[in-house]
Design an enzyme around this catalytic site. Structure first.
Site, PDB file in Angstrom:
ATOM      1  N   HIS A 105       0.829  -1.203   0.000  1.00  0.00           N
ATOM      2  CA  HIS A 105       0.000   0.000   0.000  1.00  0.00           C
ATOM      3  C   HIS A 105       0.865   1.254   0.000  1.00  0.00           C
ATOM      4  O   HIS A 105       0.610   2.198  -0.770  1.00  0.00           O
ATOM      5  CB  HIS A 105      -0.917  -0.007   1.219  1.00  0.00           C
ATOM      6  N   GLU A 106       1.893   1.280   0.846  1.00  0.00           N
ATOM      7  CA  GLU A 106       2.763   2.454   0.906  1.00  0.00           C
ATOM      8  C   GLU A 106       3.565   2.618  -0.383  1.00  0.00           C
ATOM      9  O   GLU A 106       3.804   3.735  -0.833  1.00  0.00           O
ATOM     10  CB  GLU A 106       3.696   2.365   2.124  1.00  0.00           C
ATOM     11  N   HIS A 109       1.551   4.481  -2.882  1.00  0.00           N
ATOM     12  CA  HIS A 109       1.643   5.945  -2.788  1.00  0.00           C
ATOM     13  C   HIS A 109       2.894   6.463  -3.501  1.00  0.00           C
ATOM     14  O   HIS A 109       2.855   7.515  -4.148  1.00  0.00           O
ATOM     15  CB  HIS A 109       1.672   6.379  -1.323  1.00  0.00           C
ATOM     16  N   HIS A 113       2.989   9.060  -6.662  1.00  0.00           N
ATOM     17  CA  HIS A 113       3.811  10.273  -6.682  1.00  0.00           C
ATOM     18  C   HIS A 113       4.683  10.316  -7.945  1.00  0.00           C
ATOM     19  O   HIS A 113       4.771  11.353  -8.620  1.00  0.00           O
ATOM     20  CB  HIS A 113       4.685  10.308  -5.430  1.00  0.00           C
TER      21      HIS A 113
END
Length: 233
Positions: A105-106, A109, A113
């Site tokens: 999940h991280e 991100h 980006h």
């Protein structure tokens, strides 16, 4: 924060917050119970959170993004200003369904980006305003309530608080997209097998629910503030 009419009468607008508070407590309990449950379920392949994160970052040309250990539980996050993925110790070292799901999940991100994902870019732009608004709003609101001649300050406070709520709204698609990316990446790279997919979904959906609860709480409080403001005019 509760605002009585005068200082002796019950504020009926408090009732607006009750469903949001119940929902928030439910969401917090859900994410903690799901994380704890699947933290005890090891994946068949045995990859750790940091291994999964490193493979996925490198796969998307993000070899320059480091992975660090963050203190505390459920403290995992991607820092877009320093371009670093931070994973809690249990996620970094663990090879459970919860560990690799949160790690993916991280990374989602970080990929957002790198790809210029529009909702994330918008959230990053709004963040400084929302951070100021969430901390400064109550000062303006309290002064406006206590000194009627300065009631316009309450309007400023409500606008600032509204910016914080807008940030929460923008956050929802960012989080849902990162979770859907995580599931696809875990599956396509063979980090999880079919019977582990449901567990990963449960972990990620429970985490997303906390953002929905935060948004609902913010909206309820905003409505309440507007009603209080209108009642004093």
């Amino acid at each position: 924060m509760f605002f009585p009419y005068g200082f002796w009468r019950f504020d009926p607008t408090v009732i607006i917050l009750i469903p949001a508070i119940i929902f928030t407590l439910y969401a917090q309990g859900k994410v903690k119970s799901n994380f704890a449950k699947y933290l005890r379920v090891p994946t068949r392949k045995g990859y750790s959170g940091v291994q999964v994160a490193r493979v996925l970052l490198d796969q998307h040309g993000l070899q320059d993004i480091p992975i660090e250990v963050a203190s505390g539980q459920l403290s995992d996050h991607y820092d877009p200003t320093k371009r670093v993925v931070r994973l809690s110790g249990e996620v970094y070292q663990g090879s459970s369904i919860a560990s690799i799901s949160v790690a993916a999940h991280e990374v989602g991100h970080a990929i957002q980006h790198a790809n210029g994902y529009a909702p994330l870019s918008l959230r990053n732009m709004v963040f400084p305003i929302a951070r100021f608004g969430s901390s400064a709003a109550w000062g303006f609101i309290m002064i406006g309530l206590l000194i009627p001649s300065l009631g316009g300050l309450m309007d400023i406070g409500i606008l600032l608080f509204g910016a914080a709520v807008a940030f929460q709204l923008i956050t929802l698609p960012v989080e849902f997209n990162a979770s859907s990316r995580a599931l696809r990446l875990l599956d396509s790279n063979g980090f999880i097998i079919d019977e582990e997919t449901k567990g990963a979904q449960n972990v990620l959906r429970a985490a997303a629910l906390t953002y929905v609860a935060a948004m609902a709480s913010g909206i309820a409080q905003l409505i309440r503030l507007i009603l209080i403001r209108n009642s004093r005019r």
